[in-house]
Design an enzyme around this catalytic site. Structure first.
Site, PDB file in Angstrom:
ATOM      1  N   LYS A 178      43.523  32.732  26.207  1.00  0.00           N
ATOM      2  CA  LYS A 178      42.358  32.342  26.821  1.00  0.00           C
ATOM      3  C   LYS A 178      41.686  33.486  27.514  1.00  0.00           C
ATOM      4  CE  LYS A 178      41.605  29.693  30.258  1.00  0.00           C
ATOM      5  NZ  LYS A 178      40.314  30.088  30.703  1.00  0.00           N
ATOM      6  N   CYS A 285      42.980  44.449  41.249  1.00  0.00           N
ATOM      7  CA  CYS A 285      44.059  43.934  42.099  1.00  0.00           C
ATOM      8  C   CYS A 285      45.034  45.354  42.708  1.00  0.00           C
ATOM      9  CB  CYS A 285      45.451  43.319  41.308  1.00  0.00           C
ATOM     10  SG  CYS A 285      44.791  41.710  40.581  1.00  0.00           S
ATOM     11  N   GLU A 381      42.980  39.004  50.179  1.00  0.00           N
ATOM     12  CA  GLU A 381      42.307  39.916  49.040  1.00  0.00           C
ATOM     13  C   GLU A 381      40.798  39.650  49.004  1.00  0.00           C
ATOM     14  OE1 GLU A 381      43.371  41.265  44.631  1.00  0.00           O
ATOM     15  OE2 GLU A 381      43.720  38.951  45.073  1.00  0.00           O
TER      16      GLU A 381
END
Length: 478
Positions: A178, A285, A381
């Site tokens: 997905k 990331c 983050e």
């Protein structure tokens, strides 16, 4: 006059299908803020169908020889090269990324990674047989785990799809993948490419939202759930998978420290760090967005970094002078802007700090200095084109601050002192430590973190192993 939206469809059991109940969502180009397609909002019936197809296809795919799986993956890699311009066009609509950089920085490594795992398919072996009990011979078999439920993120939709399907298929698993609800276009095209090469049911794609992903993970069929996404999403997947003890592979958030010592070549460090921090709008990331600079060069470094930020361009995909495109969606734009709006009084915005343009989700390259270790923007983050800078005194303080966050994916050290670099590479609690560089990846080396950055590895033989299971077989010699 309205433009008709393109219709994307699920790929299940070798054919394209709408959602069983007909539901769809609009897909928006982040460079324009306008919808360009619709995609199925898949529900339980769609997940059931995809899982059934993958389960039916698994025994035959598992029993193919490594050479056969290698041949299929090599054909997939060749097809990616042949249809590169189609993939680029789909990915640019997905993300708004610069066309030229997508062509040069994504297609070649993706093709290389598929070919790496094609080679790994032929290294699927256990240890040699031996007698560890009198009259008994033991062998170890390495086998595919089964059906894999995989969820890819929106920051690198195309490449992260490769990181998911390539090792899984190479090891003999079947896949239900997905993409993010905001970036399904390139994954649907990948389904078309792969579907022409592998047997039906081996590779399936369903589109949808967070609820669709939850249905996939909670489904009884998959033996493994793999996700690249936020810490929150990873925790939810781990919790859901625990109910029937599924294997889980998580690549989650990051807050990479970039530790710059006073003996560093400042000009080169600034050039490389600014590129590694702003590339892909900082939506990575491993992005170099948390810089720790030794106090003796702090002011000079900040001034140079702010100048580099001011000279860095963001803009439309066809502009050859831009380094990065828009943030992926309006929620992400709001999140990034919110970090800047909530800055404490002691922080200083040295460059940027504002939205760019009136259409799309563009944000200026931003540098923030004067920060403390417990500030929100240091600890959390941002996932945007924002580089923070802190000043440290010595190696001990640098290590403490670098490790003093909940993430542990990637890091870098900048110094001419080899012994210091080796000490830091040992002390830094991150899955990757770069020395005098930041962000290069190769297919042969593992990518993955510790702590809340997740567990399991992508790429490399270690990533391949994650898609296999170990079986001990003992036979009597009598």
């Amino acid at each position: 006059m309205s433009t008709e939206l393109r219709r994307l469809r699920n790929y299940i059991d070798g054919e394209f299908r709408d959602a069983a109940d007909g539901r769809t969502t609009e897909v928006v180009n982040p460079a324009t803020g306008e919808a360009y397609a619709t995609a199925p909002l898949s529900g339980q019936a769609d997940v059931d169908a995809a899982m059934a197809a993958a389960a039916t296809a698994f025994p035959a795919w598992r029993d193919t020889t490594p050479a056969e799986r290698q041949k299929a993956l090599l054909k997939i890699a060749d097809a990616f090269e042949e249809r590169a311009e189609e993939l680029i066009a789909a990915e640019v609509e997905n993300t708004g990324k610069p066309i030229g950089l997508t062509r040069s920085e994504e297609i070649p490594p993706m093709v290389d990674q598929i070919r790496f795992f094609a080679g790994a398919a032929r290294m699927l072996e256990g240890r040699s047989a031996g007698e560890y009990m009198e009259g008994m011979t033991s062998i170890v078999r390495r086998e595919p785990v089964g059906v894999c439920a995989q969820v890819a993120p929106w920051n690198y939709p195309m490449m992260m799809a490769v990181w998911k399907f390539a090792p899984a298929l190479a090891a003999g698993n079947t896949v239900v993948l997905k993409p993010s609800d905001t970036t399904p276009a390139s994954t649907v095209l990948i389904a078309e490419i792969i579907g022409a090469i592998v047997p039906k049911g081996v590779f399936n794609v369903i589109t949808g939202d967070r609820g669709t992903g939850r249905l996939m993970v909670e489904h009884p069929t998959p033996a493994m759930a793999s996700i690249t996404g936020s810490v929150r999403a990873g925790m939810s997947v781990a919790e859901s998978a625990a109910k029937d003890v599924k294997r889980v592979h998580l690549e989650l958030g990051g807050k990479a420290p970039v530790v710059v010592f006073a003996d560093t070549d400042i000009a080169k460090a600034v050039e490389d760090i600014s590129a590694a921090g702003f590339f892909n709008a900082g939506q990575d990331c491993t992005a170099a967005t948390r810089v720790l600079v030794q106090e003796g060069i702090h002011d000079e470094f900040v001034a140079a970094l702010a100048k580099a930020a001011a000279e860095t361009k963001t803009g439309q995909p066809d502009d050859e002078d831009v380094l990065f495109g828009p943030l992926n969606n309006p929620n992400q734009l709001k999140q990034v802007a919110g970090f800047i709006e909530r800055l404490p009084a002691h922080a200083k915005v040295e460059a940027g700090g504002h939205q760019v343009g009136e259409k799309g989700y563009f944000y200026a390259p931003t540098v923030v200095s004067g920060l403390k270790q417990d500030d929100e923007i240091v600890q959390k983050e941002v996932f945007g084109p924002v580089i923070t800078v802190q000043s440290f005194v010595d190696e001990e303080q640098a290590v403490g601050w670098a490790n003093g966050v909940e993430y542990a994916l990637a890091s870098s050290v900048w110094t001419k002192d080899h012994a210091r670099a080796m000490r830091m590479s040992k002390a830094l609690d991150f899955g990757c430590v770069w020395i005098n560089t930041h962000i290069p990846l190769v297919a042969e080396m593992p990518h993955g973190g510790f702590k809340k950055s997740g567990y399991g590895k992508d790429l490399s033989g270690y990533g391949f192993d994650d898609y296999t299971r170990i079986k001990h077989v003992m036979t009597s010699l009598g």
